[in-house]
Design an enzyme around this catalytic site. Structure first.
Site, mmCIF file in Angstrom:
data_model
loop_
_atom_site.group_PDB
_atom_site.id
_atom_site.type_symbol
_atom_site.label_atom_id
_atom_site.label_comp_id
_atom_site.label_asym_id
_atom_site.label_seq_id
_atom_site.Cartn_x
_atom_site.Cartn_y
_atom_site.Cartn_z
ATOM 1 N N GLY A 49 33.033 33.868 36.095
ATOM 2 C CA GLY A 49 32.579 33.396 37.391
ATOM 3 C C GLY A 49 31.145 32.923 37.375
ATOM 4 O O GLY A 49 30.333 33.353 36.547
ATOM 5 N N HIS B 150 29.350 41.568 40.424
ATOM 6 C CA HIS B 150 30.045 40.712 41.379
ATOM 7 C C HIS B 150 29.758 41.146 42.808
ATOM 8 O O HIS B 150 30.539 40.882 43.717
ATOM 9 C CB HIS B 150 31.562 40.732 41.133
ATOM 10 C CG HIS B 150 31.949 40.187 39.811
ATOM 11 N ND1 HIS B 150 32.175 40.978 38.718
ATOM 12 C CD2 HIS B 150 32.119 38.904 39.399
ATOM 13 C CE1 HIS B 150 32.489 40.218 37.687
ATOM 14 N NE2 HIS B 150 32.467 38.961 38.059
#
Length: 577
Positions: A60, A224
């Site tokens: 990501g 995250h």
């Protein structure tokens, strides 16, 4: 319920374009890199076959400079970027692997983080690449102390950057693919990371992901935006470093006279003054414990947007292996985010795409049973109803996901649903195996992230099962459902009872099997009731897989979002049948 928290300010053009704008900036800074914009892939510029192994990283976005900023001689050969905190889709991973193999005939080693979305999407790409005759090996990195008791192992933190350096240096020396992968496996067992954060980060265009009091810090926060495993009162730099290193030292079973390499990872919003103080405290701690610190590295390696916090990673260099690893750490590297870099020399950055490389799609499947015109319309209505219910429940699914994920489950499923609705306008549904395959490709390309990986793998496995069926009967569809659950479990690492969407899928499949001989209305009712029970049961489960398993139980908010989403779409689809 809409959040009342203010949206955090960021200097971007738009939340939708920030990932692509970031990658354009990377190649502007380092002109020896090449951007493949359609696939969000960055590679070293090459004209000829190196003959050696290439190392690919990725995951990501939002962790910059990880991973594109760590491309360079002696480190990564390429990187693939997903959305912010979302895994890149399988097709983009496959493109990156194929692109690197074109110029590195020794094969491609792919280093990926121990996160469900990455495991699923990268795993499917490995299968496709191997089917195409590409030499590829994957290695899942996971060294987080806070989540080390998780069923699938600890999360990947900044230790992944240590492996970028070690594997890249070994590849530069000409070692073969399996030797480098075996070294990575050994290193992963001998490093550990733990950190704290003082404030949460926020996704572009959104408020902070969790709350933390002014006098508190989160121990074990993820990269995250996940909350940590424990809230603690703020301490001094010395007290905080002692807290972290005591746990790392116990995890690695470090003793006096051991040797280590240390890394301080700035999570994004920590001042250099603080980082330098932390570095001094690490040295003092290790000196007191008579542990020799051979090297210490500090910087923004794998950040979490603007999170105020830091991580410490220790790599145990004890024994003969330590000398070899230390030599690899000291080998020259030209990666921009590592010490020493020649990537800024050259002309303007460039863009490139090789459209002739294999893509995620592999053509239509024209095998297995066919559907009559009437049956096709029933299937079309079921898929349309399932898609509409996902669109309508976007806010509910985001809210369920916000406590233990990044609050985007509803957003990603809505993207998939809209793609399916558009597909249904003109698609032929004659071959259900092909319909499921095309849906799996849409999940891969339109959803992305963990949900995209789960649905893509599950639907592609169901497609393969149906393609082998001899007739359009209940047994064929039961086989497809069971194959889907098996594939998701294989690559995602979850099982029924782990508080994931598998709890809904497994319950529905068992009800399908147990009531196979009942009349159609009873069968569909039993499947729906079982799916509902499976989703509701996750509210009382302790998460043991997926992102929810990494955070403190106190942050969980009711049912698992993925489990609820599947129950909703099954009810809508089967009510139309």
């Amino acid at each position: 319920m809409a959040s009342c928290k203010p949206i955090t300010k960021k200097v971007i053009n738009s939340p939708e374009s920030c990932v692509d704008d970031n990658l354009r900036g990377v190649v502007a800074l380092y002109p020896k890199l090449l951007l493949h914009p359609k696939h969000r892939v960055v590679t070293l510029r090459r004209k000829n076959d190196s003959g050696r192994v290439a190392v690919l990283g990725g995951g990501g976005s939002g962790h910059e400079p990880f991973a594109a900023g760590l491309i360079g001689p002696g480190m990564l050969d390429g990187a693939v970027a997903g959305g912010v905190f979302a895994s890149p889709p399988t097709g983009n991973v496959l493109y990156a692997i194929t692109q690197l193999y074109k110029y590195n005939s020794g094969g491609v080693l792919v280093l990926l983080g121990n996160y469900t979305g990455d495991r699923l999407n990268f795993g499917k790409a490995f299968e496709k690449a191997k089917n195409a005759g590409i030499k590829v090996e994957g290695f899942i990195v996971g060294e987080d102390v806070a989540s080390s008791q998780n069923k699938t192992g600890g999360r990947s933190m900044c230790g992944e950057v240590f492996l970028y350096k070690l594997c890249g240096a070994m590849a530069a020396e000409g070692h073969d693919l399996l030797s480098i992968r075996n070294m990575a496996s050994e290193v992963n067992k001998n490093m550990a990371t733990l950190g704290v954060c003082l404030s949460a980060c926020s996704l572009p265009g959104q408020p902070p992901l969790f709350d933390i009091a002014q006098d508190e810090m989160e121990l074990g926060a993820g990269v995250h935006g996940e909350a940590g495993i424990e809230k603690l009162k703020m301490g001094s730099a010395k007290e905080t470093v002692v807290l972290i290193l005591d746990k790392i030292r116990a995890h690695l079973k470090l003793q006096s006279k051991n040797r280590v390499a240390a890394m301080i990872n700035n999570l994004g919003g920590t001042s250099l003054l603080e980082i330098n103080i932390i570095a001094a405290e690490i040295k003092d701690y290790l000196d007191r414990k008579q542990i020799k610190m051979e090297r210490i590295y500090s910087g923004h390696f794998k950040t979490s947007l603007e999170m105020h916090g830091f991580q410490i990673c220790l790599l145990d260099l004890s024994g003969e292996r330590g000398d070899s690893w230390l030599r690899l750490l000291d080998a020259p590297s030209g990666a921009g985010a590592w010490s020493g870099c020649d990537l800024s020399v050259g002309g303007p950055g460039g863009l490139a795409e090789d459209d002739d490389l294999p893509q995620a799609g592999e053509g239509k499947i024209t095998s297995g049973p066919t559907l009559s015109v009437q049956e096709q319309e029933i299937l079309r209505g079921s898929l349309r109803a399932a898609s509409i219910v996902l669109v309508e429940n976007e806010e509910l699914l985001n809210r369920l996901d916000s406590g233990c994920g990044d609050g985007d489950c509803g957003i990603t499923l809505k993207k998939f649903a809209n793609a399916v609705l558009k597909y249904l306008e003109t698609a032929s549904l004659e071959y259900p195996s092909n319909v499921l395959w095309e849906l799996s490709e849409m999940a891969e390309t339109d959803m992305g992230g963990t949900s995209g990986g789960i649905y893509s793998l599950g639907l592609s496995a169901a497609s393969q099962a149906l393609s082998k069926a001899e007739s359009n009967d209940r047994s064929a569809w039961l086989s497809a459902m069971c194959s889907s659950a098996t594939a998701i479990s294989k690559y995602g690492g979850a099982e029924p009872g782990d508080c994931t969407m598998l709890d809904t899928l497994h319950s529905a499949a068992m009800a399908f099997k147990e009531n196979l001989g009942d009349d159609l209305q009873t069968l569909l009712l039993k499947i729906n009731e079982a799916a509902e029970r499976g989703a509701k049961a996750t509210a009382d489960m302790i998460p043991r897989a997926g992102r929810a398993s990494y955070v403190a139980r106190a942050h969980s908010r009711g049912e698992d979002a993925g489990a609820r989403a599947l129950a909703l779409l099954l009810r809508a689809a089967l009510d139309m049948s």
